[in-house]
Design a protein around this motif. Sequence first.
Motif, PDB file in Angstrom:
ATOM      1  N   MET A  84      50.063  18.610  64.043  1.00  0.00           N
ATOM      2  CA  MET A  84      50.369  19.401  65.595  1.00  0.00           C
ATOM      3  C   MET A  84      51.759  18.365  66.106  1.00  0.00           C
ATOM      4  O   MET A  84      51.494  18.311  67.229  1.00  0.00           O
ATOM      5  CB  MET A  84      48.926  18.906  66.129  1.00  0.00           C
ATOM      6  N   TYR A  85      52.370  17.879  65.188  1.00  0.00           N
ATOM      7  CA  TYR A  85      53.615  17.354  65.856  1.00  0.00           C
ATOM      8  C   TYR A  85      53.670  15.909  66.359  1.00  0.00           C
ATOM      9  O   TYR A  85      54.274  14.960  66.218  1.00  0.00           O
ATOM     10  CB  TYR A  85      54.298  18.146  67.018  1.00  0.00           C
ATOM     11  N   ILE A  86      52.759  15.761  67.143  1.00  0.00           N
ATOM     12  CA  ILE A  86      52.420  14.176  67.682  1.00  0.00           C
ATOM     13  C   ILE A  86      53.698  13.197  68.183  1.00  0.00           C
ATOM     14  O   ILE A  86      53.902  12.425  67.251  1.00  0.00           O
ATOM     15  CB  ILE A  86      51.590  13.278  66.555  1.00  0.00           C
ATOM     16  N   VAL A  87      54.165  13.883  68.886  1.00  0.00           N
ATOM     17  CA  VAL A  87      55.638  13.077  69.301  1.00  0.00           C
ATOM     18  C   VAL A  87      55.323  11.679  70.008  1.00  0.00           C
ATOM     19  O   VAL A  87      56.094  10.905  69.624  1.00  0.00           O
ATOM     20  CB  VAL A  87      56.225  13.927  70.951  1.00  0.00           C
ATOM     21  N   GLY A  88      54.015  11.308  70.328  1.00  0.00           N
ATOM     22  CA  GLY A  88      53.881  10.068  71.098  1.00  0.00           C
ATOM     23  C   GLY A  88      53.594   9.050  70.112  1.00  0.00           C
ATOM     24  O   GLY A  88      53.728   7.767  70.323  1.00  0.00           O
ATOM     25  N   ASP A 135      59.333   6.026  63.732  1.00  0.00           N
ATOM     26  CA  ASP A 135      59.868   5.550  62.453  1.00  0.00           C
ATOM     27  C   ASP A 135      59.325   6.475  61.273  1.00  0.00           C
ATOM     28  O   ASP A 135      60.010   6.671  60.345  1.00  0.00           O
ATOM     29  CB  ASP A 135      59.379   3.829  62.198  1.00  0.00           C
ATOM     30  N   GLN A 136      58.287   6.732  61.580  1.00  0.00           N
ATOM     31  CA  GLN A 136      57.569   7.632  60.499  1.00  0.00           C
ATOM     32  C   GLN A 136      58.226   9.045  60.498  1.00  0.00           C
ATOM     33  O   GLN A 136      58.272   9.646  59.386  1.00  0.00           O
ATOM     34  CB  GLN A 136      55.968   7.664  60.537  1.00  0.00           C
ATOM     35  N   GLU A 137      58.364   9.666  61.709  1.00  0.00           N
ATOM     36  CA  GLU A 137      58.787  11.041  61.756  1.00  0.00           C
ATOM     37  C   GLU A 137      60.206  11.043  61.096  1.00  0.00           C
ATOM     38  O   GLU A 137      60.517  12.000  60.463  1.00  0.00           O
ATOM     39  CB  GLU A 137      58.971  11.315  63.256  1.00  0.00           C
ATOM     40  N   LEU A 138      61.161   9.995  61.480  1.00  0.00           N
ATOM     41  CA  LEU A 138      62.473  10.157  61.161  1.00  0.00           C
ATOM     42  C   LEU A 138      62.751  10.142  59.841  1.00  0.00           C
ATOM     43  O   LEU A 138      63.708  10.472  59.064  1.00  0.00           O
ATOM     44  CB  LEU A 138      63.414   9.006  61.983  1.00  0.00           C
TER      45      LEU A 138
END
Lengths: 124, 124
Positions: free
Chosen positions: B1-5, B9-12
């Motif tokens: 569900m995206y979890i922008v907060g 480092d893990q997203e990128l």
Amino acid sequence: MYIVGMNDDQELKKGSTPILILSVLSSGPSHGYAIAREIQRLSAEALKVGEGALYPALRILEGAPLVESTWEIQPSGPSRRIYTLTEAGHAKLAASRRSWQRFSSAVNAVLGDTSGGTPHVQPA
Amino acid sequence: MYIVGMNDDQELKKGSTPILILSVLSSGPSHGYAIAREIQRLSAEALKVGEGALYPALRILEGAPLVESTWEIQPSGPSRRIYTLTEAGHAKLAASRRSWQRFSSAVNAVLGDTSGGTPHVQPA
DNA sequence: ACAATATACATCGTAGTCTTAGGTATATCA
DNA sequence: TGATATACCTAAGACTACGATGTATATTGT
């Protein structure tokens, strides 16, 4: 199923959407469609955030809440949802910039590039 | 569900695994476990490719075929699968490096960084 | 009047990628 | 015997992006 043989411009961009949106909004409030066009323009057409990624991302950012929105009816043309960075959004953008620098420097290091991403001091 | 907060480092890092593996293998043949450790070492612990991402990626790379492997029984310790870059793998690595430079320069441009990613000529 | 294009929002299905956790096995050290 | 390190592999679940589709308004061309 991974698809290594594909154009990896698409592979690499994963996870960058939120920071790109926040960065565009740091210049001032804007609406979804304009944010997407601005990302394309600033990147010289190298980056393109599709609508199927843009609007879900904006909704999540609003839930964070890193942005706020107001629905504005235009005198001409379709209505727009205007997004504004919250204080938390500004803080998050600053943190994400640092994360991006760490990440890109680390990838450059593995790729054998010693110049190290975003230099803050120019070597002599 | 995206979890922008979350820690981005893990997203990128998403999408970068294949190029990191190919780059490590360009220094010479190696096996999965060692490749993962080398990525950590070269990135000063900033990047970590988990085994659940590493081994599937290696299998796809082999199917491409950008790498080849041989199963080698060690005189001491568990056997290893040794991976070697194919000619197509070398070509793919070169193309991926260019993709990475375009991508990181584009992100830097949107983030307002005018230094432009990976400078090849140092300014005075 | 009609069609095409641009603006502007939104959602769905599909596919691809990573993380977490677990499983198998060999060898060394306490 | 148990813990740790090496070394492989897989599966379930979560996350993200893409492409297609749908709604609606306004402008431009024919």
